[in-house]
Design an enzyme around this catalytic site. Structure first.
Site, PDB file in Angstrom:
ATOM      1  N   HIS A   1       0.762  -1.331   0.053  1.00 48.51           N
ATOM      2  CA  HIS A   1      -0.027   0.116   0.039  1.00 48.51           C
ATOM      3  C   HIS A   1       0.825   1.286  -0.011  1.00 48.51           C
ATOM      4  CE1 HIS A   1      -3.724  -2.052   1.249  1.00 48.51           C
ATOM      5  NE2 HIS A   1      -2.981  -3.121   1.387  1.00 48.51           N
TER       6      HIS A   1
ATOM      7  N   ASP B   1      -5.156   6.036   1.874  1.00 46.44           N
ATOM      8  CA  ASP B   1      -5.482   4.543   1.650  1.00 46.44           C
ATOM      9  C   ASP B   1      -7.141   4.302   2.098  1.00 46.44           C
ATOM     10  OD1 ASP B   1      -5.682   1.525   2.700  1.00 46.44           O
ATOM     11  OD2 ASP B   1      -3.900   1.720   1.021  1.00 46.44           O
TER      12      ASP B   1
END
Length: 495
Positions: free
Chosen positions: A22, A127
């Site tokens: 991520h 995110d």
């Protein structure tokens, strides 16, 4: 005010989840925005920033308006061992709930940091799993765009399963047709991600539901993909949801030269990188198998042993990356006691830990990539122009296998049938034999018309990916649209 001047007044703040898969794509994305003269700030913890700090320093030296900002990760307050600031550093996935608690404890520190930024944030790209950012953005009245980390195939598939719930009418191993997809997509319930297939441990289910709920409140979604790869899915997802979606990838292509690729994540010594590159130089073009199952590999030692024996049986050169995760000690014991590395030393390299994957996949000697189908790895393989051998393990990886093997037809499946649930690896069985691995590799590396067609399609999509982020490419233009959208929202075009 012209657009160039307006861009200089923008300040995009990037808040990645602390996990390699991520973190790194969001750093790459921040670099791309900064190269468009948009001020970019990456917010993470001091330990997490170490791995990409040299890369950002190189960007700053080239004139990009980019910076790293730090918040302290509350390990002790959340009941985590000191230094566990990334998902891949947790000693046990049973601590994932504690990790989520730590992220939520960052709400006030993040708000305090962003309030003081000058220029004030124009937009926050975070995110989707970083839930507290939604409240921070609301309180600061800043548009929040989520980074999903997957693709539009995934987004549409999940949307349609949530709407029609066809998976609820079948048993675990029974195939069903996913409705509303541009291609005929069949899946088993056992292959679905945790939101639809949670396993026996349900403590993360409430968290997954919250992620989905918070995502719906975002201003839009930025996706690490490119339209040419999944154009029908981009259009259909936007049509059925009305969500703003910008495909701006593959962001790993922000790393243009070998130095960029090597510095992308500073987890290797220069000697290790040099050794790998020289080793690859010693092999003919398209002859080496590269194998990596990601930073959160959950395959059991028994399954990994079958993989290793399958690689050995191909009699082809290979690089096999073992990153530990589940059952590390057992694998190290097997490698030592069975003499595997000694047997394959003339043509095989076994690496423990992190490797510069983007650099390896761009080397001309790589002929195939055996991957767990994490979306970053899938895209990086596509950018390398090499066919993929797909071995999905969990999360959305079975979806990504469908993109590779069915939608664009640039790879083949080894035949995995069900998700390995995080924290329940001990319940999983050997799904894929050494013969499956060997045969699947031969389907993309051997001789014959069908195999050459797969390789040619892989090269074609690799070229498309590179063109997408170049000036006037689809992802370049989508990034322009996103920037202009924020200019409009912030009223800078009226100044």
């Amino acid at each position: 005010m012209d657009s160039t001047t307006a861009f200089r007044h923008l300040h995009f703040v990037f808040i990645p989840l602390m996990a390699p898969g991520h973190l790194l794509p969001m750093v790459d994305m921040a670099k791309l925005f900064a190269r468009r003269k948009v001020r970019a700030s990456i917010v993470t913890t001091p330990l997490n920033s170490i791995q990409f700090q040299d890369s950002i320093e190189r960007e700053i030296q080239s004139g990009s308006p980019i910076q790293i900002l730090h918040v302290q990760f509350p390990c002790a307050e959340a009941g985590l061992p000191e230094g566990c600031e990334s998902l891949d550093t947790l000693p046990s996935m049973d601590l994932q709930t504690n990790f989520n608690i730590a992220m939520n404890l960052l709400q006030q520190p993040l708000q305090d940091l962003l309030e003081k930024l000058r220029p004030f944030p124009s937009c926050i790209i975070a995110d989707k799993h970083f839930l507290c950012v939604a409240d921070v953005a609301d309180k600061l009245n800043v548009p929040r765009i989520i980074f999903d980390g997957t693709n539009c195939f995934f987004l549409l598939c999940n949307h349609n399963l949530d709407k029609y719930k066809v998976h609820e009418a079948v048993s675990g191993e029974e195939k069903f047709l996913v409705p509303g997809m541009p291609h005929r997509i069949e899946l088993c319930r056992s292959q679905l991600p945790g939101i639809f297939n949670p396993g026996t441990k349900l403590k993360l289910q409430a968290y997954r539901e919250k992620v989905r709920e918070v995502s719906k409140r975002a201003y839009g979604i930025v996706v690490n993909s490119f339209e040419e790869l999944e154009v029908e899915y981009v259009k259909e997802y936007q049509r059925v949801t009305g969500h703003k979606v910008w495909c701006v990838g593959p962001v790993s292509l922000s790393n243009k030269d070998d130095m960029d690729k090597a510095l992308r994540s500073k987890r290797n010594s220069s000697d290790e990188v040099e050794y790998l590159m020289k080793w690859l130089d010693s092999w003919p073009p398209r002859s080496v198998i590269y194998v990596c199952l990601g930073s959160l590999n959950r395959a059991t030692p028994e399954q990994l042993i079958e993989l290793g024996l399958g690689l050995e049986a191909t009699k082809r050169p290979f690089i096999w990356v073992l990153r530990g995760a589940y059952g590390r000690e057992e694998m190290e014991k097997w490698l030592l006691e069975e003499g595997f590395e000694e047997r394959v030393k003339e043509r095989g390299v076994v690496m423990n830990g992190w490797v510069p994957q983007v650099l390896i996949l761009s080397h001309g000697a790589i002929g195939a990539f055996l991957t767990h189908c994490g979306w970053n790895s899938t895209l990086e393989g596509i950018c390398g122009g090499v066919p993929l051998v797909t071995f999905p393990l969990f999360a959305e990886q079975f979806y990504n296998e469908k993109v590779v093997a069915q939608v664009v037809e640039i790879g083949v499946s080894v035949g995995a049938e069900s998700v390995v649930h995080l924290g329940e690896e001990y319940n999983s069985r050997v799904q894929v034999t050494r013969e499956n691995f060997k045969d699947s590799i031969e389907k993309v590396m051997g001789e014959g018309r069908e195999k050459e067609e797969i390789r040619e399609r892989a090269r074609k999509y690799g070229n498309m990916a590179k063109k997408a982020i170049e000036q006037c490419g689809s992802s370049y233009l989508n990034m322009s649209k996103l920037i202009h959208d924020i200019v409009r929202v912030k009223g800078l075009d009226q100044s």
